[in-house]
Design a protein around this motif. Structure first.
Motif, PDB file in Angstrom:
ATOM      1  N   LYS A 193       0.825  -1.205   0.000  1.00 33.27           N
ATOM      2  CA  LYS A 193       0.000   0.000   0.000  1.00 33.27           C
ATOM      3  C   LYS A 193       0.864   1.262   0.000  1.00 33.27           C
ATOM      4  CE  LYS A 193      -4.183  -1.988   1.959  1.00 33.27           C
ATOM      5  NZ  LYS A 193      -5.188  -1.898   3.045  1.00 33.27           N
ATOM      6  N   LEU A 194       1.933   1.254   0.778  1.00 30.44           N
ATOM      7  CA  LEU A 194       2.823   2.408   0.821  1.00 30.44           C
ATOM      8  C   LEU A 194       3.429   2.682  -0.550  1.00 30.44           C
ATOM      9  CD1 LEU A 194       4.440   4.623   2.232  1.00 30.44           C
ATOM     10  CD2 LEU A 194       6.099   2.866   2.905  1.00 30.44           C
ATOM     11  N   LYS A 195       3.853   1.659  -1.237  1.00 28.20           N
ATOM     12  CA  LYS A 195       4.463   1.853  -2.555  1.00 28.20           C
ATOM     13  C   LYS A 195       3.467   2.437  -3.550  1.00 28.20           C
ATOM     14  CE  LYS A 195       8.113  -1.502  -1.927  1.00 28.20           C
ATOM     15  NZ  LYS A 195       8.629  -2.839  -2.227  1.00 28.20           N
ATOM     16  N   ARG A 196       2.201   2.080  -3.434  1.00 24.82           N
ATOM     17  CA  ARG A 196       1.172   2.690  -4.299  1.00 24.82           C
ATOM     18  C   ARG A 196       1.021   4.173  -4.001  1.00 24.82           C
ATOM     19  NH1 ARG A 196      -3.605  -0.045  -5.722  1.00 24.82           N
ATOM     20  NH2 ARG A 196      -4.062   1.844  -6.864  1.00 24.82           N
ATOM     21  N   ILE A 197       0.993   4.526  -2.719  1.00 27.93           N
ATOM     22  CA  ILE A 197       0.879   5.934  -2.312  1.00 27.93           C
ATOM     23  C   ILE A 197       2.094   6.716  -2.820  1.00 27.93           C
ATOM     24  CG2 ILE A 197       0.866   7.517  -0.327  1.00 27.93           C
ATOM     25  CD1 ILE A 197      -1.828   6.044  -0.662  1.00 27.93           C
ATOM     26  N   LEU A 198       3.284   6.158  -2.637  1.00 24.47           N
ATOM     27  CA  LEU A 198       4.504   6.848  -3.052  1.00 24.47           C
ATOM     28  C   LEU A 198       4.603   6.975  -4.568  1.00 24.47           C
ATOM     29  CD1 LEU A 198       7.065   5.360  -0.515  1.00 24.47           C
ATOM     30  CD2 LEU A 198       5.905   7.593  -0.437  1.00 24.47           C
ATOM     31  N   TYR A 199       4.094   5.988  -5.293  1.00 29.62           N
ATOM     32  CA  TYR A 199       4.069   6.071  -6.757  1.00 29.62           C
ATOM     33  C   TYR A 199       3.180   7.240  -7.190  1.00 29.62           C
ATOM     34  CZ  TYR A 199       3.337   4.856 -11.635  1.00 29.62           C
ATOM     35  OH  TYR A 199       3.269   4.891 -13.011  1.00 29.62           O
ATOM     36  N   CYS A 200       2.026   7.363  -6.561  1.00 24.60           N
ATOM     37  CA  CYS A 200       1.122   8.478  -6.862  1.00 24.60           C
ATOM     38  C   CYS A 200       1.804   9.805  -6.540  1.00 24.60           C
ATOM     39  CB  CYS A 200      -0.165   8.329  -6.062  1.00 24.60           C
ATOM     40  SG  CYS A 200      -1.288   9.732  -6.229  1.00 24.60           S
ATOM     41  N   GLU A 201       2.475   9.865  -5.407  1.00 26.21           N
ATOM     42  CA  GLU A 201       3.164  11.094  -4.999  1.00 26.21           C
ATOM     43  C   GLU A 201       4.285  11.439  -5.973  1.00 26.21           C
ATOM     44  OE1 GLU A 201       4.198  14.463  -2.713  1.00 26.21           O
ATOM     45  OE2 GLU A 201       2.383  13.237  -2.683  1.00 26.21           O
ATOM     46  N   GLU A 202       4.964  10.424  -6.476  1.00 25.39           N
ATOM     47  CA  GLU A 202       6.047  10.658  -7.442  1.00 25.39           C
ATOM     48  C   GLU A 202       5.502  11.254  -8.736  1.00 25.39           C
ATOM     49  OE1 GLU A 202       8.849   7.731  -9.972  1.00 25.39           O
ATOM     50  OE2 GLU A 202       8.924   7.417  -7.803  1.00 25.39           O
ATOM     51  N   LYS A 203       4.345  10.792  -9.162  1.00 27.32           N
ATOM     52  CA  LYS A 203       3.725  11.284 -10.405  1.00 27.32           C
ATOM     53  C   LYS A 203       3.109  12.664 -10.223  1.00 27.32           C
ATOM     54  CE  LYS A 203       4.738   7.744 -12.811  1.00 27.32           C
ATOM     55  NZ  LYS A 203       5.933   7.856 -13.599  1.00 27.32           N
ATOM     56  N   THR A 204       2.609  12.942  -9.013  1.00 32.06           N
ATOM     57  CA  THR A 204       1.968  14.223  -8.716  1.00 32.06           C
ATOM     58  C   THR A 204       2.503  14.723  -7.379  1.00 32.06           C
ATOM     59  OG1 THR A 204      -0.023  13.381  -9.807  1.00 32.06           O
ATOM     60  CG2 THR A 204      -0.263  15.406  -8.543  1.00 32.06           C
ATOM     61  N   PRO A 205       3.640  15.430  -7.386  1.00 27.30           N
ATOM     62  CA  PRO A 205       4.240  15.886  -6.132  1.00 27.30           C
ATOM     63  C   PRO A 205       3.275  16.704  -5.274  1.00 27.30           C
ATOM     64  CG  PRO A 205       5.781  16.162  -7.933  1.00 27.30           C
ATOM     65  CD  PRO A 205       4.460  15.778  -8.547  1.00 27.30           C
ATOM     66  N   ASN A 206       3.332  16.448  -3.982  1.00 28.74           N
ATOM     67  CA  ASN A 206       2.500  17.122  -2.978  1.00 28.74           C
ATOM     68  C   ASN A 206       1.011  16.885  -3.188  1.00 28.74           C
ATOM     69  OD1 ASN A 206       4.714  18.102  -1.530  1.00 28.74           O
ATOM     70  ND2 ASN A 206       4.907  19.801  -2.955  1.00 28.74           N
ATOM     71  N   TYR A 207       0.686  15.734  -3.744  1.00 32.46           N
ATOM     72  CA  TYR A 207      -0.716  15.347  -3.943  1.00 32.46           C
ATOM     73  C   TYR A 207      -1.435  15.218  -2.601  1.00 32.46           C
ATOM     74  CZ  TYR A 207      -4.714  12.458  -5.305  1.00 32.46           C
ATOM     75  OH  TYR A 207      -5.979  11.961  -5.502  1.00 32.46           O
ATOM     76  N   PHE A 208      -0.741  14.684  -1.608  1.00 31.13           N
ATOM     77  CA  PHE A 208      -1.358  14.458  -0.302  1.00 31.13           C
ATOM     78  C   PHE A 208      -1.192  15.679   0.586  1.00 31.13           C
ATOM     79  CE2 PHE A 208      -0.548  10.362  -2.154  1.00 31.13           C
ATOM     80  CZ  PHE A 208      -1.738   9.700  -1.930  1.00 31.13           C
ATOM     81  N   ARG A 209      -2.099  15.848   1.515  1.00 31.89           N
ATOM     82  CA  ARG A 209      -2.206  17.071   2.313  1.00 31.89           C
ATOM     83  C   ARG A 209      -0.967  17.417   3.126  1.00 31.89           C
ATOM     84  NH1 ARG A 209      -5.345  15.556   7.648  1.00 31.89           N
ATOM     85  NH2 ARG A 209      -4.803  13.356   7.739  1.00 31.89           N
ATOM     86  N   GLN A 210      -0.156  16.429   3.480  1.00 37.53           N
ATOM     87  CA  GLN A 210       1.018  16.713   4.296  1.00 37.53           C
ATOM     88  C   GLN A 210       2.217  17.188   3.474  1.00 37.53           C
ATOM     89  OE1 GLN A 210      -0.308  13.789   3.642  1.00 37.53           O
ATOM     90  NE2 GLN A 210       1.099  12.083   3.827  1.00 37.53           N
ATOM     91  N   HIS A 211       2.091  17.193   2.147  1.00 32.71           N
ATOM     92  CA  HIS A 211       3.152  17.658   1.233  1.00 32.71           C
ATOM     93  C   HIS A 211       4.410  16.789   1.352  1.00 32.71           C
ATOM     94  CE1 HIS A 211       1.591  21.929   0.222  1.00 32.71           C
ATOM     95  NE2 HIS A 211       0.610  21.061   0.333  1.00 32.71           N
ATOM     96  N   ILE A 212       4.234  15.522   1.037  1.00 33.21           N
ATOM     97  CA  ILE A 212       5.296  14.521   1.150  1.00 33.21           C
ATOM     98  C   ILE A 212       6.568  14.955   0.424  1.00 33.21           C
ATOM     99  CG2 ILE A 212       5.938  12.141   0.606  1.00 33.21           C
ATOM    100  CD1 ILE A 212       2.887  11.463   0.782  1.00 33.21           C
ATOM    101  N   THR A 213       6.442  15.423  -0.795  1.00 30.41           N
ATOM    102  CA  THR A 213       7.618  15.786  -1.599  1.00 30.41           C
ATOM    103  C   THR A 213       8.374  16.945  -0.977  1.00 30.41           C
ATOM    104  OG1 THR A 213       6.574  14.932  -3.602  1.00 30.41           O
ATOM    105  CG2 THR A 213       8.397  16.495  -3.901  1.00 30.41           C
TER     106      THR A 213
END
Length: 176
Positions: free
Chosen positions: A130-150
């Motif tokens: 599950k984490l790898k799916r989330i990180l893949y999404c974040e890699e394609k769309t930086p800061n997609y998630f509210r905490q601004h992972i990138t």
């Protein structure tokens, strides 16, 4: 830090998230499980916040289960996971953050009063998936998630590089 070990982060870390424009409104002291090291810098771990399943009311439990029961091809199916640690725990996978030792306040202790490390291979495998799916999404769309992972990752990488440069430039006792 160790892979699959559970810790508590310092409040200063959550302030960095907010300072970088991310959202972190959780006022609870929440444990985090450090799952994987970053490929770019092994001093940084991907950490997933956790919570106690029994602290959720029935509506919250149903909402989490709804997400988890979505088809695997839906990213939202990776937002949460429920598994056993010292208690029945919720893993808030979509709230993943990168973190370094500098921002760890202490270990989460197990029944033996020692730092708790998740050993259940099925649980670890599912959290990784599950984490790898989330990180893949974040890699394609930086800061997609509210905490601004990138932004957090870039901040920590820059902070580590700055510390390394400072250590290289500082005169050693031998050269004085």
């Amino acid at each position: 830090m160790k892979e699959n070990a559970i810790y508590f982060a310092k409040n200063s870390f959550y302030q960095i998230i907010r300072d970088l424009g991310g959202s972190w409104n959780d006022s609870k002291e929440r444990p985090i499980v450090c799952l994987l090291k970053l490929k770019e810098n092994t001093d940084i771990y991907w950490a997933i916040p956790m919570g106690d399943w029994e602290h959720r009311d029935e509506d919250a439990k149903k909402r989490i289960e709804k997400y988890m029961n979505l088809p695997d091809n839906k990213l939202q199916s990776c937002f949460y996971h429920v598994g056993n640690t010292t208690i029945k725990s919720i893993f808030f996978i979509s709230d993943v953050v990168p973190i370094t030792d500098k921002y760890i306040s202490r270990e989460y202790l197990g029944y033996n009063s020692k730092g708790y490390v998740i050993k259940n291979r099925k649980l670890i495998a599912e959290l990784h998936r599950k984490l790898k799916r989330i990180l893949y999404c974040e890699e394609k769309t930086p800061n997609y998630f509210r905490q601004h992972i990138t932004d957090i990752k870039n901040y920590l990488i820059a902070e580590i590089e700055k510390e390394k440069l400072k250590d290289e430039v500082a005169p050693s006792k031998e050269n004085l």
